[in-house]
Scaffold this motif. Structure first.
Motif, PDB file in Angstrom:
ATOM      1  N   ALA A   8       0.815  -1.213   0.000  1.00  0.00           N
ATOM      2  CA  ALA A   8       0.000   0.000   0.000  1.00  0.00           C
ATOM      3  C   ALA A   8       0.850   1.265   0.000  1.00  0.00           C
ATOM      4  O   ALA A   8       1.926   1.303   0.600  1.00  0.00           O
ATOM      5  CB  ALA A   8      -0.908   0.007   1.226  1.00  0.00           C
ATOM      6  N   ARG A   9       0.342   2.285  -0.656  1.00  0.00           N
ATOM      7  CA  ARG A   9       0.965   3.612  -0.592  1.00  0.00           C
ATOM      8  C   ARG A   9       0.551   4.328   0.681  1.00  0.00           C
ATOM      9  O   ARG A   9       1.298   5.109   1.232  1.00  0.00           O
ATOM     10  CB  ARG A   9       0.595   4.439  -1.802  1.00  0.00           C
ATOM     11  CG  ARG A   9       1.217   3.880  -3.053  1.00  0.00           C
ATOM     12  CD  ARG A   9       1.006   4.779  -4.229  1.00  0.00           C
ATOM     13  NE  ARG A   9       1.593   4.123  -5.386  1.00  0.00           N
ATOM     14  CZ  ARG A   9       2.435   4.709  -6.180  1.00  0.00           C
ATOM     15  NH1 ARG A   9       2.793   5.952  -5.962  1.00  0.00           N
ATOM     16  NH2 ARG A   9       2.921   4.061  -7.199  1.00  0.00           N
ATOM     17  N   ARG A  10      -0.689   4.044   1.129  1.00  0.00           N
ATOM     18  CA  ARG A  10      -1.188   4.518   2.413  1.00  0.00           C
ATOM     19  C   ARG A  10      -2.467   3.763   2.711  1.00  0.00           C
ATOM     20  O   ARG A  10      -3.123   3.244   1.810  1.00  0.00           O
ATOM     21  CB  ARG A  10      -1.387   6.030   2.442  1.00  0.00           C
ATOM     22  CG  ARG A  10      -2.503   6.534   1.574  1.00  0.00           C
ATOM     23  CD  ARG A  10      -2.646   8.061   1.705  1.00  0.00           C
ATOM     24  NE  ARG A  10      -3.645   8.554   0.789  1.00  0.00           N
ATOM     25  CZ  ARG A  10      -3.424   8.898  -0.468  1.00  0.00           C
ATOM     26  NH1 ARG A  10      -2.213   8.797  -0.959  1.00  0.00           N
ATOM     27  NH2 ARG A  10      -4.389   9.328  -1.234  1.00  0.00           N
ATOM     28  N   ALA A  11      -2.824   3.717   3.997  1.00  0.00           N
ATOM     29  CA  ALA A  11      -4.030   2.988   4.391  1.00  0.00           C
ATOM     30  C   ALA A  11      -4.484   3.460   5.763  1.00  0.00           C
ATOM     31  O   ALA A  11      -3.688   3.966   6.555  1.00  0.00           O
ATOM     32  CB  ALA A  11      -3.756   1.480   4.421  1.00  0.00           C
ATOM     33  N   ALA A  61      -3.573   4.130  11.026  1.00  0.00           N
ATOM     34  CA  ALA A  61      -3.217   4.615   9.696  1.00  0.00           C
ATOM     35  C   ALA A  61      -1.727   4.417   9.469  1.00  0.00           C
ATOM     36  O   ALA A  61      -0.935   4.460  10.410  1.00  0.00           O
ATOM     37  CB  ALA A  61      -3.586   6.090   9.549  1.00  0.00           C
ATOM     38  N   ILE A  62      -1.379   4.179   8.208  1.00  0.00           N
ATOM     39  CA  ILE A  62       0.031   4.041   7.824  1.00  0.00           C
ATOM     40  C   ILE A  62       0.279   4.796   6.529  1.00  0.00           C
ATOM     41  O   ILE A  62      -0.650   5.086   5.772  1.00  0.00           O
ATOM     42  CB  ILE A  62       0.455   2.567   7.633  1.00  0.00           C
ATOM     43  CG1 ILE A  62      -0.315   1.907   6.481  1.00  0.00           C
ATOM     44  CG2 ILE A  62       0.312   1.784   8.921  1.00  0.00           C
ATOM     45  CD1 ILE A  62       0.279   0.615   5.968  1.00  0.00           C
ATOM     46  N   ASP A  63       1.543   5.097   6.305  1.00  0.00           N
ATOM     47  CA  ASP A  63       1.975   5.562   5.001  1.00  0.00           C
ATOM     48  C   ASP A  63       2.455   4.322   4.251  1.00  0.00           C
ATOM     49  O   ASP A  63       1.931   3.244   4.472  1.00  0.00           O
ATOM     50  CB  ASP A  63       3.054   6.633   5.141  1.00  0.00           C
ATOM     51  CG  ASP A  63       2.472   7.951   5.652  1.00  0.00           C
ATOM     52  OD1 ASP A  63       1.380   8.333   5.203  1.00  0.00           O
ATOM     53  OD2 ASP A  63       3.119   8.595   6.507  1.00  0.00           O
ATOM     54  N   ARG A  64       3.440   4.415   3.446  1.00  0.00           N
ATOM     55  CA  ARG A  64       3.909   3.297   2.613  1.00  0.00           C
ATOM     56  C   ARG A  64       4.195   2.051   3.440  1.00  0.00           C
ATOM     57  O   ARG A  64       4.827   2.113   4.486  1.00  0.00           O
ATOM     58  CB  ARG A  64       5.171   3.730   1.887  1.00  0.00           C
ATOM     59  CG  ARG A  64       5.626   2.747   0.847  1.00  0.00           C
ATOM     60  CD  ARG A  64       6.758   3.330   0.044  1.00  0.00           C
ATOM     61  NE  ARG A  64       7.139   2.390  -1.002  1.00  0.00           N
ATOM     62  CZ  ARG A  64       8.367   2.302  -1.478  1.00  0.00           C
ATOM     63  NH1 ARG A  64       9.321   3.082  -1.029  1.00  0.00           N
ATOM     64  NH2 ARG A  64       8.641   1.424  -2.425  1.00  0.00           N
ATOM     65  N   GLY A  65       3.696   0.919   2.956  1.00  0.00           N
ATOM     66  CA  GLY A  65       3.947  -0.334   3.660  1.00  0.00           C
ATOM     67  C   GLY A  65       2.996  -1.423   3.251  1.00  0.00           C
ATOM     68  O   GLY A  65       2.657  -1.558   2.080  1.00  0.00           O
ATOM     69  N   GLY A  70      11.614  -3.371   5.809  1.00  0.00           N
ATOM     70  CA  GLY A  70      12.642  -2.606   6.507  1.00  0.00           C
ATOM     71  C   GLY A  70      13.521  -1.788   5.583  1.00  0.00           C
ATOM     72  O   GLY A  70      14.007  -0.720   5.953  1.00  0.00           O
ATOM     73  N   ASP A  71      13.705  -2.275   4.350  1.00  0.00           N
ATOM     74  CA  ASP A  71      14.538  -1.566   3.382  1.00  0.00           C
ATOM     75  C   ASP A  71      13.921  -0.244   2.949  1.00  0.00           C
ATOM     76  O   ASP A  71      14.633   0.665   2.522  1.00  0.00           O
ATOM     77  CB  ASP A  71      14.785  -2.431   2.137  1.00  0.00           C
ATOM     78  CG  ASP A  71      15.528  -3.715   2.450  1.00  0.00           C
ATOM     79  OD1 ASP A  71      16.407  -3.693   3.329  1.00  0.00           O
ATOM     80  OD2 ASP A  71      15.199  -4.751   1.821  1.00  0.00           O
ATOM     81  N   ILE A  72      12.595  -0.145   3.036  1.00  0.00           N
ATOM     82  CA  ILE A  72      11.912   1.078   2.604  1.00  0.00           C
ATOM     83  C   ILE A  72      11.375   1.869   3.792  1.00  0.00           C
ATOM     84  O   ILE A  72      10.665   2.844   3.625  1.00  0.00           O
ATOM     85  CB  ILE A  72      10.780   0.754   1.617  1.00  0.00           C
ATOM     86  CG1 ILE A  72       9.708  -0.137   2.257  1.00  0.00           C
ATOM     87  CG2 ILE A  72      11.319   0.086   0.356  1.00  0.00           C
ATOM     88  CD1 ILE A  72       8.312   0.314   1.980  1.00  0.00           C
ATOM     89  N   ASP A  73      11.703   1.420   5.003  1.00  0.00           N
ATOM     90  CA  ASP A  73      11.205   2.053   6.229  1.00  0.00           C
ATOM     91  C   ASP A  73       9.673   2.064   6.237  1.00  0.00           C
ATOM     92  O   ASP A  73       9.047   3.059   6.602  1.00  0.00           O
ATOM     93  CB  ASP A  73      11.770   3.472   6.356  1.00  0.00           C
ATOM     94  CG  ASP A  73      12.003   3.870   7.788  1.00  0.00           C
ATOM     95  OD1 ASP A  73      12.023   2.982   8.664  1.00  0.00           O
ATOM     96  OD2 ASP A  73      12.154   5.080   8.043  1.00  0.00           O
TER      97      ASP A  73
END
Length: 149
Positions: free
Chosen positions: A8-11, A22-26, A67-70
């Motif tokens: 996801a780009r955000r959710a 809520a999250i950003d990229r992940g 983890g590579d993209i935080d």
């Protein structure tokens, strides 16, 4: 245990009009506990979800892990992943873990994710939730602890 994982780009997840996670990229991970799931099964799937190399590197290849993209995780309990649908038109959910067992396994799953150092937001177990996500790719994976492929 069954996991439906979406990059996801955000959710976000909302309950009764309030955003509770809520999250950003992940990753958005829909989680279904089943009777007989062990702590070892739960821990294995949590660690596997975090380690999956499903994010694009600079060459556009899926080669990076969370983890590579935080990245972050939004974990949402979803007993409907255990739906039995062959007989009749109304699905049955008897293959899902009973609520008390399901909650304990879901909590263990989230705890194991957090133990890896990942930021984890959650929905609310047993609640009527509205989940919004921008699927990235789209990339969607099905992990079934009883039928690994």
């Amino acid at each position: 245990m069954k996991l439906l994982i979406q990059r996801a780009r955000r959710a976000s997840v909302t309950v009764e009009g309030e955003t509770i996670g809520a999250i950003d990229r992940g990753l958005v991970i829909f989680v279904c506990a089943e009777p007989g799931d062990s702590v070892e099964d739960v821990d294995f799937l949590a660690r596997k979800a975090v380690a999956l190399r499903i994010f694009s590197d600079t060459e556009g290849k899926m080669n990076l892990a969370l983890g590579d993209i935080d990245g972050e995780i939004l974990a949402v309990s979803q007993f409907t992943l255990a739906a039995r649908w062959r007989k009749g038109n109304r699905p049955g959910f008897s293959d899902a873990a009973p609520p008390e067992e399901g909650l304990a396994l879901f909590n263990r799953f989230v705890e194991t994710l957090r133990d890896t150092g990942v930021t984890v937001a959650t929905g609310r177990f047993g609640a009527d939730m509205q989940v919004e996500l921008i699927n990235d790719g789209p990339v969607t994976l099905w992990l079934d602890g009883r039928n690994p492929v």
